[in-house]
Design a protein around this motif. Structure first.
Motif, PDB file in Angstrom:
ATOM      1  N   GLU A 143       1.080  -1.354   0.207  1.00  0.00           N
ATOM      2  CA  GLU A 143      -0.147  -0.673  -0.583  1.00  0.00           C
ATOM      3  C   GLU A 143       0.563   1.636  -0.074  1.00  0.00           C
ATOM      4  O   GLU A 143       0.058   2.810  -0.397  1.00  0.00           O
ATOM      5  CB  GLU A 143      -0.848  -1.126   1.044  1.00  0.00           C
ATOM      6  CG  GLU A 143      -1.521   1.612   1.383  1.00  0.00           C
ATOM      7  CD  GLU A 143      -2.999   0.872   2.512  1.00  0.00           C
ATOM      8  OE1 GLU A 143      -3.422   1.821   2.804  1.00  0.00           O
ATOM      9  OE2 GLU A 143      -3.440   0.282   3.229  1.00  0.00           O
ATOM     10  N   LEU A 144       1.824   1.199   1.173  1.00  0.00           N
ATOM     11  CA  LEU A 144       3.173   2.741   1.011  1.00  0.00           C
ATOM     12  C   LEU A 144       3.833   2.665  -0.134  1.00  0.00           C
ATOM     13  O   LEU A 144       3.867   3.721  -1.138  1.00  0.00           O
ATOM     14  CB  LEU A 144       3.673   2.500   1.849  1.00  0.00           C
ATOM     15  CG  LEU A 144       3.526   2.177   3.226  1.00  0.00           C
ATOM     16  CD1 LEU A 144       4.007   1.971   4.507  1.00  0.00           C
ATOM     17  CD2 LEU A 144       2.667   3.980   3.641  1.00  0.00           C
ATOM     18  N   LEU A 145       4.252   1.708  -0.680  1.00  0.00           N
ATOM     19  CA  LEU A 145       5.021   1.892  -2.058  1.00  0.00           C
ATOM     20  C   LEU A 145       3.969   2.123  -3.300  1.00  0.00           C
ATOM     21  O   LEU A 145       4.835   2.533  -4.294  1.00  0.00           O
ATOM     22  CB  LEU A 145       5.131   0.061  -2.401  1.00  0.00           C
ATOM     23  CG  LEU A 145       6.335  -0.921  -1.753  1.00  0.00           C
ATOM     24  CD1 LEU A 145       7.073  -1.577  -1.601  1.00  0.00           C
ATOM     25  CD2 LEU A 145       7.905   0.377  -2.072  1.00  0.00           C
ATOM     26  N   GLY A 146       3.416   1.544  -3.320  1.00  0.00           N
ATOM     27  CA  GLY A 146       1.939   1.877  -4.419  1.00  0.00           C
ATOM     28  C   GLY A 146       2.221   1.184  -5.433  1.00  0.00           C
ATOM     29  O   GLY A 146       2.636  -0.194  -5.637  1.00  0.00           O
ATOM     30  N   PRO A 147       1.335   1.371  -6.408  1.00  0.00           N
ATOM     31  CA  PRO A 147       0.605   0.258  -7.714  1.00  0.00           C
ATOM     32  C   PRO A 147       1.862  -0.092  -8.370  1.00  0.00           C
ATOM     33  O   PRO A 147       1.859  -1.378  -8.845  1.00  0.00           O
ATOM     34  CB  PRO A 147      -0.365   1.141  -8.468  1.00  0.00           C
ATOM     35  CG  PRO A 147      -0.984   2.224  -8.410  1.00  0.00           C
ATOM     36  CD  PRO A 147       0.508   3.054  -7.216  1.00  0.00           C
ATOM     37  N   ASP A 148       2.853   1.044  -8.317  1.00  0.00           N
ATOM     38  CA  ASP A 148       4.326   0.285  -9.742  1.00  0.00           C
ATOM     39  C   ASP A 148       5.090  -0.518  -8.426  1.00  0.00           C
ATOM     40  O   ASP A 148       6.185  -1.104  -9.301  1.00  0.00           O
ATOM     41  CB  ASP A 148       4.939   1.591 -10.122  1.00  0.00           C
ATOM     42  CG  ASP A 148       3.549   2.809 -10.548  1.00  0.00           C
ATOM     43  OD1 ASP A 148       3.424   2.271 -11.172  1.00  0.00           O
ATOM     44  OD2 ASP A 148       4.073   4.031 -10.942  1.00  0.00           O
ATOM     45  N   ALA A 149       4.732  -0.398  -7.795  1.00  0.00           N
ATOM     46  CA  ALA A 149       5.498  -2.033  -6.851  1.00  0.00           C
ATOM     47  C   ALA A 149       5.268  -3.398  -7.305  1.00  0.00           C
ATOM     48  O   ALA A 149       4.264  -3.574  -7.299  1.00  0.00           O
ATOM     49  CB  ALA A 149       5.604  -1.905  -5.342  1.00  0.00           C
ATOM     50  N   THR A 150       6.471  -4.333  -7.591  1.00  0.00           N
ATOM     51  CA  THR A 150       6.928  -5.510  -7.933  1.00  0.00           C
ATOM     52  C   THR A 150       6.605  -5.991  -6.384  1.00  0.00           C
ATOM     53  O   THR A 150       7.224  -5.825  -5.053  1.00  0.00           O
ATOM     54  CB  THR A 150       8.024  -5.117  -8.331  1.00  0.00           C
ATOM     55  OG1 THR A 150       9.483  -5.299  -7.296  1.00  0.00           O
ATOM     56  CG2 THR A 150       8.273  -4.448  -9.875  1.00  0.00           C
ATOM     57  N   ALA A 151       6.758  -7.147  -6.875  1.00  0.00           N
ATOM     58  CA  ALA A 151       6.505  -8.325  -5.682  1.00  0.00           C
ATOM     59  C   ALA A 151       8.048  -8.588  -5.073  1.00  0.00           C
ATOM     60  O   ALA A 151       8.450  -8.306  -3.856  1.00  0.00           O
ATOM     61  CB  ALA A 151       5.965 -10.014  -5.835  1.00  0.00           C
ATOM     62  N   ARG A 152       9.053  -8.263  -5.712  1.00  0.00           N
ATOM     63  CA  ARG A 152      10.350  -8.326  -4.992  1.00  0.00           C
ATOM     64  C   ARG A 152      10.843  -7.021  -4.026  1.00  0.00           C
ATOM     65  O   ARG A 152      11.336  -7.859  -3.169  1.00  0.00           O
ATOM     66  CB  ARG A 152      11.617  -7.904  -6.394  1.00  0.00           C
ATOM     67  CG  ARG A 152      13.016  -8.898  -5.571  1.00  0.00           C
ATOM     68  CD  ARG A 152      13.575  -8.540  -7.163  1.00  0.00           C
ATOM     69  NE  ARG A 152      15.308  -9.042  -7.007  1.00  0.00           N
ATOM     70  CZ  ARG A 152      15.814  -9.225  -7.440  1.00  0.00           C
ATOM     71  NH1 ARG A 152      15.937  -8.953  -8.919  1.00  0.00           N
ATOM     72  NH2 ARG A 152      17.923  -9.046  -6.788  1.00  0.00           N
ATOM     73  N   GLN A 153       9.644  -6.029  -4.391  1.00  0.00           N
ATOM     74  CA  GLN A 153      10.703  -5.084  -4.010  1.00  0.00           C
ATOM     75  C   GLN A 153       9.942  -4.816  -2.650  1.00  0.00           C
ATOM     76  O   GLN A 153      10.762  -4.648  -1.108  1.00  0.00           O
ATOM     77  CB  GLN A 153       9.795  -3.463  -4.490  1.00  0.00           C
ATOM     78  CG  GLN A 153      10.492  -2.836  -5.919  1.00  0.00           C
ATOM     79  CD  GLN A 153      10.743  -1.867  -5.923  1.00  0.00           C
ATOM     80  OE1 GLN A 153       9.433  -1.665  -6.563  1.00  0.00           O
ATOM     81  NE2 GLN A 153      10.978  -0.782  -6.596  1.00  0.00           N
ATOM     82  N   ILE A 154       8.688  -5.211  -2.652  1.00  0.00           N
ATOM     83  CA  ILE A 154       7.726  -6.130  -1.776  1.00  0.00           C
ATOM     84  C   ILE A 154       8.541  -6.280  -0.515  1.00  0.00           C
ATOM     85  O   ILE A 154       8.505  -6.207   0.979  1.00  0.00           O
ATOM     86  CB  ILE A 154       6.017  -5.841  -1.426  1.00  0.00           C
ATOM     87  CG1 ILE A 154       5.396  -5.312  -2.078  1.00  0.00           C
ATOM     88  CG2 ILE A 154       5.685  -7.281  -0.484  1.00  0.00           C
ATOM     89  CD1 ILE A 154       4.359  -5.734  -2.727  1.00  0.00           C
ATOM     90  N   GLN A 155       9.048  -7.467  -1.337  1.00  0.00           N
ATOM     91  CA  GLN A 155       9.400  -8.899  -0.317  1.00  0.00           C
ATOM     92  C   GLN A 155      10.687  -8.736   0.652  1.00  0.00           C
ATOM     93  O   GLN A 155      11.035  -8.355   1.733  1.00  0.00           O
ATOM     94  CB  GLN A 155       9.968 -10.330  -1.641  1.00  0.00           C
ATOM     95  CG  GLN A 155      10.858 -11.526  -0.302  1.00  0.00           C
ATOM     96  CD  GLN A 155      11.204 -11.959  -1.086  1.00  0.00           C
ATOM     97  OE1 GLN A 155      10.784 -12.049  -2.592  1.00  0.00           O
ATOM     98  NE2 GLN A 155      11.959 -13.613  -1.292  1.00  0.00           N
ATOM     99  N   PHE A 156      12.176  -7.359  -0.621  1.00  0.00           N
ATOM    100  CA  PHE A 156      13.028  -6.452   0.488  1.00  0.00           C
ATOM    101  C   PHE A 156      12.842  -6.055   1.652  1.00  0.00           C
ATOM    102  O   PHE A 156      13.593  -5.864   2.411  1.00  0.00           O
ATOM    103  CB  PHE A 156      13.724  -6.653  -0.823  1.00  0.00           C
ATOM    104  CG  PHE A 156      14.455  -6.851  -1.497  1.00  0.00           C
ATOM    105  CD1 PHE A 156      14.387  -8.413  -1.509  1.00  0.00           C
ATOM    106  CD2 PHE A 156      14.756  -6.769  -2.576  1.00  0.00           C
ATOM    107  CE1 PHE A 156      15.005  -9.228  -2.150  1.00  0.00           C
ATOM    108  CE2 PHE A 156      15.841  -7.588  -3.927  1.00  0.00           C
ATOM    109  CZ  PHE A 156      15.508  -8.680  -3.804  1.00  0.00           C
TER     110      PHE A 156
END
Length: 218
Positions: A143-156
């Protein structure tokens, strides 16, 4: 009518309290049913009746410790769903650090012992109990990263946030104060550390958001 809070704990509850404490102090291998029963002021037959064996008592003691931690330091911190995501993330981080820093917590101590002397008994139950917490944090990061976030970014991001919090685990569980029979954390100000982790994590997420916005669209 008698005050329920002043009533003596029932046998099953006394066993869980004693077992979580002793498993935290000694680990699964060195803890004995006899010692647990002595602290719980009951007998081995009651362990067989309520838990069947030592393995199941170990699992339920860990679950009890985990739930007691969440009760003392709720991960949602009582915040409404429409509370700004930054505030909700801060609440989750502060809850996790408070649980790790709490000298009366046995949950992380049992996990620490398990890592040192693996029994493989906790894997399934840990997944059952911890996965909802992990998923909620991932959703909040997304939610904080926004719609352009990738699954990898969320994981990291998840790994970065939890890794900062778990630094306290290595600090806390090295020392056990025999006189007071409780764990003592060397880091004096856990609240200040929690504030730092919140600021650091939000700044990192904001930087990733900016980078995503500047990323050329495919």
């Amino acid at each position: 009518m008698p005050d329920p809070e002043k009533q003596p704990l029932k046998t099953r509850q006394r066993l869980l309290v004693a077992a979580s404490r002793i498993f935290a102090e000694k680990g699964y291998q060195d803890a004995t049913i006899a010692e647990i029963c002595e602290q719980a002021q009951t007998n081995i037959a009651s362990v067989n009746y309520h838990f069947h064996d030592k393995e199941n008592l170990y699992l339920e003691a860990w679950r009890h410790a985990f739930q007691e931690d969440l009760k003392a330091h709720p991960s949602g911190a009582g915040l409404a769903a429409d509370t700004p995501a930054e505030v909700r993330l801060a609440g989750r981080i502060k809850s996790l650090i408070a649980r790790i820093a709490d000298p009366d917590s046995h949950f992380f101590a049992i996990v620490h012992r398990e890592m040192a002397q693996q029994t493989s008994l906790l894997q399934q139950i840990m997944a059952q109990e911890i996965n909802p917490e992990r998923q909620a944090l991932n959703e909040l990061i997304g939610e904080l990263l926004g719609p352009d976030a990738t699954a990898r970014q969320i994981q990291f991001c998840h790994a970065s946030i939890v890794g900062q919090c778990f630094h306290l685990l290595t600090v806390k569980h090295i020392r056990f104060n025999e006189e007071n029979r409780r764990y003592v954390m060397d880091l004096k100000d856990a609240d200040a550390f929690a504030d730092h982790v919140v600021r650091f994590s939000l700044a990192g997420i904001a930087a990733l958001c900016d980078a995503n916005k500047r990323r050329p669209q495919a």
